[in-house]
Design a protein around this motif. Structure first.
Motif, mmCIF file in Angstrom:
data_model
loop_
_atom_site.group_PDB
_atom_site.id
_atom_site.type_symbol
_atom_site.label_atom_id
_atom_site.label_comp_id
_atom_site.label_asym_id
_atom_site.label_seq_id
_atom_site.Cartn_x
_atom_site.Cartn_y
_atom_site.Cartn_z
ATOM 1 N N TYR A 1 0.837 -1.203 0.000
ATOM 2 C CA TYR A 1 0.000 0.000 0.000
ATOM 3 C C TYR A 1 0.872 1.253 0.000
ATOM 4 O O TYR A 1 0.579 2.241 -0.681
ATOM 5 N N ASN A 2 1.939 1.226 0.793
ATOM 6 C CA ASN A 2 2.832 2.382 0.841
ATOM 7 C C ASN A 2 3.461 2.641 -0.533
ATOM 8 O O ASN A 2 3.540 3.779 -1.004
ATOM 9 N N ASN A 3 3.895 1.553 -1.194
ATOM 10 C CA ASN A 3 4.528 1.699 -2.496
ATOM 11 C C ASN A 3 3.549 2.192 -3.563
ATOM 12 O O ASN A 3 3.916 2.967 -4.450
ATOM 13 N N LEU A 4 2.292 1.738 -3.475
ATOM 14 C CA LEU A 4 1.270 2.234 -4.400
ATOM 15 C C LEU A 4 1.036 3.728 -4.186
ATOM 16 O O LEU A 4 0.836 4.484 -5.141
ATOM 17 N N ALA A 5 1.068 4.140 -2.930
ATOM 18 C CA ALA A 5 0.887 5.563 -2.629
ATOM 19 C C ALA A 5 1.987 6.391 -3.273
ATOM 20 O O ALA A 5 1.742 7.491 -3.783
#
Length: 371
Positions: A317-321
């Motif tokens: 999720y962090n990387n998608l953000a």
């Protein structure tokens, strides 16, 4: 216990064994509950309660597992009498000698420790895993390795390394301590040593994966190899060896995506299925991170989304953000950072990124997930 009651219980154990083999976990749960009532009404055997605790552990119902296993400990410590029947003798088609050994109190302590670890209660997990190790007469390496895994999860890599090296020195050639030594060395920041241990683990897994007579064993070790390839690829990526890391990630995914491996995973218990799902998600996530580092945002986004289909990981999720922020879609970036924190409130990088995003920081995307 009269012969009629004894035969009825053994038949119920046969029923339970067939249900487990068919993946009918809730049916197996009900069967074991009925055996518990019959056994405790008779001679007080604890096998069914033992297997019920194991079943709840595999179903990731850690509170119920702790309840059943703690009851066994309470009874055993109070009576000091042997309360496990020899199922390997009475029901040999369902329980072999190795499985029957799991009825010993050491294994009850072991599974109690693993249930507490599932709840992230590391102190209680250590208490019971140490008890299991202390009273066990054999299988010492198994208990020692799980202690090492506890220390790894507890962010105590040096203690983990000590346990895994002891297992290697005691002749554990399964590849497991070598693999986990690689992970612990990564956590300790010693990447050269980590690569050596992971490569040794892969070599052992390759050997074990060529058993022509045991398909399940072969697939199990192939999936272990995929996990080792993932971690080895992450080291190569962080060292700037992008071609090597991509080859390793793709090799790991190719193993996991084979039809026989997918069918094998479908038949696993929830706990073991989660483990394999995390490996596949991590492979996609790391491949996405590799694309991101190379400037390919669309390819990175595709891999991150693929990762989430297998398992929700806070780092994904962090990387998608990060990707959506660079694409100028602030609302999606904020949403994905909140999802990362929903899964793990201690994900400091996601919290820092969210604060920078909300506060309008200019360079927050440099803070992506790092090992």
């Amino acid at each position: 216990m009269d012969n009629k009651m004894g035969k009825e219980i053994i038949n119920n154990y046969r029923k339970y064994f067939n249900e487990i083999n068919s993946g009918e976990l809730y049916e197996a749960e009900n069967t074991l509950k009925s055996i518990v009532k019959k056994e405790e009404a008779g001679e007080g055997y604890l096998n069914a309660r033992r297997y019920l605790g194991m079943l709840y552990l595999e179903m990731e119902n850690f509170d119920k597992a702790i309840s059943e296993l703690s009851m066994i400990v309470k009874i055993k410590e109070a009576t000091k009498k042997k309360k496990f029947r020899n199922l390997a003798k009475e029901c040999p088609e369902g329980f072999d000698k190795e499985e029957e050994e799991r009825g010993h109190l050491a294994w009850v302590y072991h599974d109690l420790g693993m249930a507490y670890l599932g709840k992230a209660d590391c102190e209680m997990a250590e208490k019971y895993l140490l008890k299991a190790y202390d009273i066990s007469k054999d299988k010492k390496n198994i208990f020692r390795n799980d202690l090492g895994w506890l220390y790894y999860k507890w962010n105590k890599p040096e203690e983990a390394i000590e346990k895994f090296k002891a297992s290697v020195n005691q002749g554990d050639n399964s590849g497991f301590p070598h693999f986990y030594l690689g992970l612990a060395e990564i956590k300790a920041g010693r990447l050269v040593s980590a690569k050596e241990w992971l490569n040794e683990a892969i070599s052992i897994f390759d050997t074990n994966a060529h058993d022509p007579y045991d398909k399940s064993k072969r697939i199990f070790y192939e999936l272990m190899k995929a996990s080792a390839l993932n971690n080895l690829g992450r080291i190569e990526m962080d060292n700037g060896e992008y071609r090597k890391s991509k080859r390793l990630f793709l090799e790991g995914l190719a193993i996991c995506e084979r039809q026989e491996c997918q069918e094998y995973i479908k038949g696993l218990s929830p706990r073991r299925k989660t483990k394999e799902s995390i490996t596949i998600a991590a492979l996609h996530n790391n491949l996405g991170l590799l694309h991101y580092k190379q400037g390919f945002l669309d390819e990175a986004e595709k891999e991150y989304i693929a990762a989430l289909k297998f398992e929700e990981l806070p780092e994904t999720y962090n990387n998608l953000a990060v990707v959506y922020h660079e694409k100028g879609v602030k609302e999606k970036a904020e949403s994905y950072l909140k999802n990362a924190l929903r899964l793990d409130s201690q994900t400091e990088v996601a919290r820092a990124n969210l604060n920078r995003l909300v506060g309008g920081g200019a360079n927050w995307w440099d803070w992506w997930f790092k090992p």
